[in-house]
Scaffold this active site. Structure first.
Site, PDB file in Angstrom:
ATOM      1  N   ASN A   7       0.838  -1.196   0.000  1.00 28.45           N
ATOM      2  CA  ASN A   7       0.000   0.000   0.000  1.00 28.45           C
ATOM      3  C   ASN A   7       0.875   1.249   0.000  1.00 28.45           C
ATOM      4  OD1 ASN A   7       0.623  -0.852   2.652  1.00 28.45           O
ATOM      5  ND2 ASN A   7      -1.147   0.175   3.540  1.00 28.45           N
ATOM      6  N   VAL A   8       0.419   2.232  -0.781  1.00 18.34           N
ATOM      7  CA  VAL A   8       1.146   3.493  -0.947  1.00 18.34           C
ATOM      8  C   VAL A   8       0.153   4.614  -0.680  1.00 18.34           C
ATOM      9  CG1 VAL A   8       2.381   4.975  -2.585  1.00 18.34           C
ATOM     10  CG2 VAL A   8       2.763   2.499  -2.613  1.00 18.34           C
ATOM     11  N   GLU A   9       0.538   5.531   0.222  1.00 19.57           N
ATOM     12  CA  GLU A   9      -0.396   6.557   0.689  1.00 19.57           C
ATOM     13  C   GLU A   9       0.077   7.958   0.312  1.00 19.57           C
ATOM     14  OE1 GLU A   9      -0.663   5.695   4.889  1.00 19.57           O
ATOM     15  OE2 GLU A   9      -2.067   4.027   4.543  1.00 19.57           O
ATOM     16  N   CYS A  42      -4.249   0.170  -2.361  1.00 20.13           N
ATOM     17  CA  CYS A  42      -3.978  -0.958  -1.476  1.00 20.13           C
ATOM     18  C   CYS A  42      -2.946  -1.898  -2.104  1.00 20.13           C
ATOM     19  CB  CYS A  42      -5.253  -1.750  -1.233  1.00 20.13           C
ATOM     20  SG  CYS A  42      -6.517  -0.868  -0.320  1.00 20.13           S
ATOM     21  N   GLU A  88      -3.065  -5.136  -2.586  1.00 21.18           N
ATOM     22  CA  GLU A  88      -3.599  -6.125  -3.541  1.00 21.18           C
ATOM     23  C   GLU A  88      -3.759  -5.499  -4.922  1.00 21.18           C
ATOM     24  OE1 GLU A  88      -4.674  -5.196  -0.558  1.00 21.18           O
ATOM     25  OE2 GLU A  88      -6.179  -6.576   0.227  1.00 21.18           O
ATOM     26  N   CYS A 108     -10.133  -5.154   1.312  1.00 22.19           N
ATOM     27  CA  CYS A 108     -11.243  -4.199   1.356  1.00 22.19           C
ATOM     28  C   CYS A 108     -12.152  -4.432   0.146  1.00 22.19           C
ATOM     29  CB  CYS A 108     -10.717  -2.769   1.366  1.00 22.19           C
ATOM     30  SG  CYS A 108     -10.098  -2.202  -0.234  1.00 22.19           S
ATOM     31  N   CYS A 160     -10.613  -3.712  -3.313  1.00 20.64           N
ATOM     32  CA  CYS A 160      -9.692  -4.761  -3.769  1.00 20.64           C
ATOM     33  C   CYS A 160     -10.463  -6.000  -4.215  1.00 20.64           C
ATOM     34  CB  CYS A 160      -8.700  -5.118  -2.666  1.00 20.64           C
ATOM     35  SG  CYS A 160      -7.476  -3.816  -2.414  1.00 20.64           S
TER      36      CYS A 160
HETATM   37  N1  THU Z   1      -5.175  -1.520   2.826  1.00 20.62           N
HETATM   38  C1  THU Z   1      -4.626  -2.445   1.963  1.00 20.62           C
HETATM   39  O1  THU Z   1      -3.507  -2.248   1.472  1.00 20.62           O
HETATM   40  N2  THU Z   1      -5.339  -3.548   1.642  1.00 20.62           N
HETATM   41  C2  THU Z   1      -6.579  -3.807   2.138  1.00 20.62           C
HETATM   42  O2  THU Z   1      -7.244  -4.742   1.685  1.00 20.62           O
HETATM   43  C3  THU Z   1      -7.103  -3.010   3.265  1.00 20.62           C
HETATM   44  C4  THU Z   1      -6.502  -1.660   3.397  1.00 20.62           C
HETATM   45  C5  THU Z   1      -4.414  -0.317   3.161  1.00 20.62           C
HETATM   46  C6  THU Z   1      -4.951   0.933   2.515  1.00 20.62           C
HETATM   47  C7  THU Z   1      -4.438   1.998   3.448  1.00 20.62           C
HETATM   48  O3  THU Z   1      -3.094   2.308   3.089  1.00 20.62           O
HETATM   49  C8  THU Z   1      -4.434   1.335   4.808  1.00 20.62           C
HETATM   50  O4  THU Z   1      -4.431  -0.075   4.558  1.00 20.62           O
HETATM   51  C9  THU Z   1      -5.643   1.692   5.658  1.00 20.62           C
HETATM   52  O5  THU Z   1      -6.820   1.485   4.955  1.00 20.62           O
END
Ligand code: THU
Length: 263
Positions: A172-174, A183, A185, A216, A219
């Site tokens: 995940n990259v924010e 996310c 996935e 989520c 995804c």
């Molecule tokens: N996140 C994922 O990478 N995969 C998921 O299926 C659930 C959420 C990440 C997104 C965000 O960077 C952090 O978790 C909080 O939602």
């Protein structure tokens, strides 16, 4: 006159458009990121039947670089003029001195130089599929260490297995704009599409801070669209990993067949 490195990257970006998944807009595009040592990282547009879940090519390239452990991005080259909002987005990323350097569409070139499933995306991952689900989960945990998570401090790692057995990492990259967060996935799926690898056969997922972590909704949507035949293995901490065939993750999912009819 010798070909300049930028010209080469422009050609790569143009040729990469053929890898894009853009059945709805038919507006394929691609981005190439240049790293400090001259390595380049590709990303293509990946559309979803749920339009707002589309992965734009700059974000796809960015998450591919980050999951491969590379954040030394110095330039970005695009296959088509970049909309103003994408320029703004790129300027908010914590990678200096990244700057858009070309926005002119260029003629496509043969694809021999493009990264394929045979090219080395990530020296950190082995060449062969993990021998056991537990090994796959161990890899996903290690990949999570590369997540870029200033907003959540919640790293997630994913490893997608390609038909030929190669492994693709995703984290995940924010970016500062939460609506652009991708996310792990979806990042792995976007990379798999870029590398023209064929459908993903399995995925390993780890949320090291949450032994109950599952994908989520967004995804799940992309998984049913892009990896419908895959099995997803989820880290359960000290317990054995859980597995789910992807179609069971989103019963009644929106597939958008009607969107493909001629408009
Ligand atoms: N996140 C994922 O990478 N995969 C998921 O299926 C659930 C959420 C990440 C997104 C965000 O960077 C952090 O978790 C909080 O939602």
């Amino acid at each position: 006159m010798p070909t300049s490195p930028l010209t080469v990257l422009r050609r790569h970006a143009a040729a990469l458009r053929s890898r894009a998944h853009a059945p709805y807009s038919r507006q394929a595009d691609a981005t190439v990121l240049l790293l400090a040592d001259g390595t380049w990282v590709p990303g293509v547009r990946v559309e979803s039947a749920a339009f707002p879940l589309t992965i734009p090519s700059p974000l796809n390239a960015l998450t591919t670089a980050v999951a491969a452990g590379r954040t030394d991005i110095v330039a970005a080259v695009f296959s088509a003029p970049l909309p103003a909002w994408e320029r703004t987005f790129l300027s908010t990323l914590p990678f200096a001195p990244m700057a858009p350097v070309a926005d002119d569409a260029v003629a496509a070139t043969p694809a021999e130089d493009l990264p394929t499933v045979g090219s080395r995306l990530d020296p950190f991952l082995p060449d062969t599929p993990p021998p056991s689900p537990a090994d796959g989960i161990r890899l996903a945990r290690r990949v999570a260490g590369r997540a870029l998570v200033p907003a959540s401090a919640f790293p997630v790692g994913c490893v997608a297995v390609l038909p030929q057995g190669r492994l693709v990492p995703g984290v995940n990259v924010e970016p500062p704009d939460w609506t652009r967060i991708l996310c792990a996935e979806r990042a792995a799926l976007g990379t798999a599409v870029t590398y023209g690898a064929g459908p993903v056969t399995a995925l390993y997922l780890s949320c090291p801070k949450d032994p109950t972590g599952t994908p989520c909704g967004a995804c799940r949507q992309l998984l049913v669209e892009l990896a419908p035949d895959a099995v997803l293995w989820m880290d359960r901490g000290t317990a054995p990993p859980d597995s789910s065939p992807v179609p069971t993750l989103l019963p009644g999912s929106f597939r958008g067949q009607a969107l493909l009819r001629d408009r």
